[in-house]
Write a protein that holds these residues in place. Structure first.
Motif, PDB file in Angstrom:
ATOM      1  N   PRO A  38       0.787  -1.026  -0.028  1.00 64.87           N
ATOM      2  CA  PRO A  38       0.001  -0.091   0.040  1.00 64.87           C
ATOM      3  C   PRO A  38       0.677   1.207  -0.269  1.00 64.87           C
ATOM      4  N   PHE A  39       0.235   2.280  -0.530  1.00 64.63           N
ATOM      5  CA  PHE A  39       1.325   3.676  -0.599  1.00 64.63           C
ATOM      6  C   PHE A  39       0.344   4.637  -0.693  1.00 64.63           C
ATOM      7  N   CYS A  40       0.853   5.854  -0.357  1.00 59.85           N
ATOM      8  CA  CYS A  40       0.101   7.119  -0.638  1.00 59.85           C
ATOM      9  C   CYS A  40       1.367   8.131  -1.074  1.00 59.85           C
ATOM     10  N   LEU A  41       1.100   9.226  -1.625  1.00 60.47           N
ATOM     11  CA  LEU A  41       1.998  10.177  -2.212  1.00 60.47           C
ATOM     12  C   LEU A  41       2.686  11.164  -1.017  1.00 60.47           C
ATOM     13  N   ASP A  42       3.702  11.260  -1.072  1.00 59.57           N
ATOM     14  CA  ASP A  42       4.102  12.518   0.029  1.00 59.57           C
ATOM     15  C   ASP A  42       4.134  13.850  -0.592  1.00 59.57           C
ATOM     16  N   ALA A  43       4.425  14.582   0.047  1.00 59.26           N
ATOM     17  CA  ALA A  43       4.403  16.019  -0.280  1.00 59.26           C
ATOM     18  C   ALA A  43       4.952  16.362  -1.787  1.00 59.26           C
ATOM     19  N   SER A  44       5.974  15.662  -1.940  1.00 57.01           N
ATOM     20  CA  SER A  44       6.836  16.019  -3.317  1.00 57.01           C
ATOM     21  C   SER A  44       6.193  14.830  -4.580  1.00 57.01           C
ATOM     22  N   GLY A  45       5.124  14.133  -4.081  1.00 51.70           N
ATOM     23  CA  GLY A  45       4.598  13.106  -4.898  1.00 51.70           C
ATOM     24  C   GLY A  45       5.300  12.065  -5.303  1.00 51.70           C
ATOM     25  N   ARG A  46       6.211  11.424  -4.276  1.00 50.71           N
ATOM     26  CA  ARG A  46       6.696  10.403  -4.266  1.00 50.71           C
ATOM     27  C   ARG A  46       6.139   9.206  -3.526  1.00 50.71           C
ATOM     28  N   GLN A 129      11.844   7.399  -4.891  1.00 50.65           N
ATOM     29  CA  GLN A 129      12.270   8.410  -5.849  1.00 50.65           C
ATOM     30  C   GLN A 129      12.145   8.166  -7.251  1.00 50.65           C
ATOM     31  N   PRO A 130      11.195   8.806  -7.903  1.00 46.74           N
ATOM     32  CA  PRO A 130      11.040   8.131  -9.595  1.00 46.74           C
ATOM     33  C   PRO A 130      12.210   8.326 -10.163  1.00 46.74           C
ATOM     34  N   VAL A 131      12.634   7.644 -11.056  1.00 50.49           N
ATOM     35  CA  VAL A 131      13.788   7.708 -12.224  1.00 50.49           C
ATOM     36  C   VAL A 131      13.170   7.665 -13.510  1.00 50.49           C
ATOM     37  N   ARG A 132      11.861   6.979 -13.754  1.00 53.19           N
ATOM     38  CA  ARG A 132      11.693   6.936 -14.938  1.00 53.19           C
ATOM     39  C   ARG A 132      10.162   5.948 -14.987  1.00 53.19           C
ATOM     40  N   TRP A 133       9.455   6.506 -15.705  1.00 49.74           N
ATOM     41  CA  TRP A 133       7.850   5.825 -15.830  1.00 49.74           C
ATOM     42  C   TRP A 133       7.689   5.011 -17.280  1.00 49.74           C
ATOM     43  N   ASP A 146       9.988  10.505 -18.699  1.00 50.61           N
ATOM     44  CA  ASP A 146      11.024  10.890 -17.793  1.00 50.61           C
ATOM     45  C   ASP A 146      10.538  11.599 -16.751  1.00 50.61           C
ATOM     46  N   ARG A 147       9.408  12.322 -16.748  1.00 50.92           N
ATOM     47  CA  ARG A 147       9.269  13.285 -15.601  1.00 50.92           C
ATOM     48  C   ARG A 147       7.583  13.235 -15.655  1.00 50.92           C
ATOM     49  N   VAL A 148       7.011  13.047 -14.490  1.00 52.66           N
ATOM     50  CA  VAL A 148       5.513  13.258 -14.253  1.00 52.66           C
ATOM     51  C   VAL A 148       5.328  14.221 -12.953  1.00 52.66           C
ATOM     52  N   GLU A 149       4.917  15.094 -13.218  1.00 54.49           N
ATOM     53  CA  GLU A 149       4.837  16.255 -11.892  1.00 54.49           C
ATOM     54  C   GLU A 149       3.660  15.832 -11.031  1.00 54.49           C
ATOM     55  N   LEU A 150       4.211  15.505  -9.654  1.00 56.36           N
ATOM     56  CA  LEU A 150       3.072  14.933  -8.692  1.00 56.36           C
ATOM     57  C   LEU A 150       3.157  15.597  -7.439  1.00 56.36           C
ATOM     58  N   ALA A 151       3.923  16.977  -7.460  1.00 55.74           N
ATOM     59  CA  ALA A 151       4.059  17.484  -6.191  1.00 55.74           C
ATOM     60  C   ALA A 151       2.729  18.303  -5.908  1.00 55.74           C
ATOM     61  N   ASN A 152       2.189  18.037  -4.428  1.00 51.27           N
ATOM     62  CA  ASN A 152       1.234  18.577  -3.816  1.00 51.27           C
ATOM     63  C   ASN A 152       1.569  20.088  -3.512  1.00 51.27           C
ATOM     64  N   PRO A 153       0.847  21.003  -3.965  1.00 52.06           N
ATOM     65  CA  PRO A 153       0.937  22.332  -3.371  1.00 52.06           C
ATOM     66  C   PRO A 153       0.299  22.505  -2.296  1.00 52.06           C
ATOM     67  N   PHE A 154      -0.490  21.747  -1.529  1.00 53.13           N
ATOM     68  CA  PHE A 154      -1.271  22.152  -0.566  1.00 53.13           C
ATOM     69  C   PHE A 154      -0.869  21.156   0.887  1.00 53.13           C
ATOM     70  N   ALA A 155       0.350  20.434   0.387  1.00 55.71           N
ATOM     71  CA  ALA A 155       0.822  19.367   1.577  1.00 55.71           C
ATOM     72  C   ALA A 155       1.032  19.936   2.720  1.00 55.71           C
ATOM     73  N   GLY A 193      -7.135  13.544   1.971  1.00 56.07           N
ATOM     74  CA  GLY A 193      -6.201  14.562   1.262  1.00 56.07           C
ATOM     75  C   GLY A 193      -6.790  15.252   0.185  1.00 56.07           C
ATOM     76  N   ILE A 194      -6.216  16.367  -0.131  1.00 53.36           N
ATOM     77  CA  ILE A 194      -6.612  17.268  -1.240  1.00 53.36           C
ATOM     78  C   ILE A 194      -5.402  17.646  -1.937  1.00 53.36           C
ATOM     79  N   ASP A 195      -5.510  17.715  -3.181  1.00 51.62           N
ATOM     80  CA  ASP A 195      -4.389  18.122  -4.051  1.00 51.62           C
ATOM     81  C   ASP A 195      -4.759  18.976  -5.146  1.00 51.62           C
ATOM     82  N   SER A 196      -4.204  19.567  -6.068  1.00 44.94           N
ATOM     83  CA  SER A 196      -4.440  20.493  -6.995  1.00 44.94           C
ATOM     84  C   SER A 196      -5.669  20.350  -7.830  1.00 44.94           C
TER      85      SER A 196
END
Length: 244
Positions: A38-46, A129-133, A146-155, A193-196
């Motif tokens: 099981p997982f959830c995403l941290d403030a940086s989207g990891r 820590q994502p390296v590639r998708w 190579d990059r997927v933006e997942l950072a949560n501005p409200f975390a 949780g709430i994200d953008s």
């Protein structure tokens, strides 16, 4: 890189909350070792995971942090046509007291039962820590990203405040979101949780991510989006609000 594929990959990782964690086997060198996580995403989207110190995958990660997390759509009738994502990552444990505390607050909201075994047993938080998708959206829709933006501005405090306000003062609105989205309503839902782009509801042990009609850039826009949904007769998203 396909912008649409990047968006779909991001939303798939938001919609799901468990995957197959594959590590480099320490006992059987050269072989991958898969386990459910099981997982959830941290403030940086990891992806944030909580794993036992005696588990095989933990021993593997301590020897070699290179791993992958496979996430697929729940309830798909045709698995070959369903969306799925393989996230190649470098795993590392959290060490600082501050980051462990922040991880625990977030993880406990998503997985309340984890608090018991985290405190009573030898479990630690790790981040991937994502390296590639590698995203597959069905036949012919296959992309390396190579990059997927997942950072949560409200975390952090902003998200916590909004979540606590909704759960404490607006349970009727949350119940309306459940009905509007066609989610199971046997147990009361909690916002966790709430994200953008949307928000997570927990119903029993299951998690559901529901999208806003439009992305939100600040808490004021989040409030407006939540009020609009509380007054809506249908979910204002063309592709459907549910995640099952």
């Amino acid at each position: 890189m396909s912008v649409r594929s990047s968006q779909h990959a991001r939303q798939l990782l938001l919609r799901e909350y468990r995957g197959v964690l594959s590590t480099q086997s320490k006992a059987m060198p050269g072989f991958p070792f898969g386990s459910v996580a099981p997982f959830c995403l941290d403030a940086s989207g990891r992806p944030l995971i909580l794993i036992s110190r005696i588990a095989q995958h933990t021993h593997n990660l301590k020897a070699d942090g290179k791993c992958s997390l496979l996430v697929g759509e729940r309830g798909a009738q045709d698995v070959q046509a369903a969306g799925r994502l393989t996230l190649l990552a470098e795993a590392s444990p959290l060490h600082g007291a501050g980051e462990i505390e922040a991880a625990a607050r977030r993880f406990y909201r998503y997985f309340p039962a984890s608090q018991d075994y985290h405190l009573a047993h030898d479990f630690d938080f790790w981040v991937l820590q994502p390296v590639r998708w590698r995203y597959i959206g069905g036949f012919g829709a296959i992309h390396w990203l190579d990059r997927v933006e997942l950072a949560n501005p409200f975390a952090g405090n902003s998200e916590t405040s909004m979540v606590e306000h909704m759960n404490g003062d607006h349970p009727d609105a949350i119940a309306h979101y459940v009905r509007l989205a066609g989610l199971p309503d046997g147990e009361p839902a909690q916002m966790v949780g709430i994200d953008s782009e949307g928000f997570h509801l927990r119903i029993g042990a299951a998690l559901h991510w529901l999208p806003f009609a439009e992305p939100c850039s600040n808490p004021g826009e989040v409030r407006q989006a939540l009020v609009a949904l509380a007054r809506a007769d249908a979910w204002p998203v063309s592709e459907g609000p549910g995640d099952e």
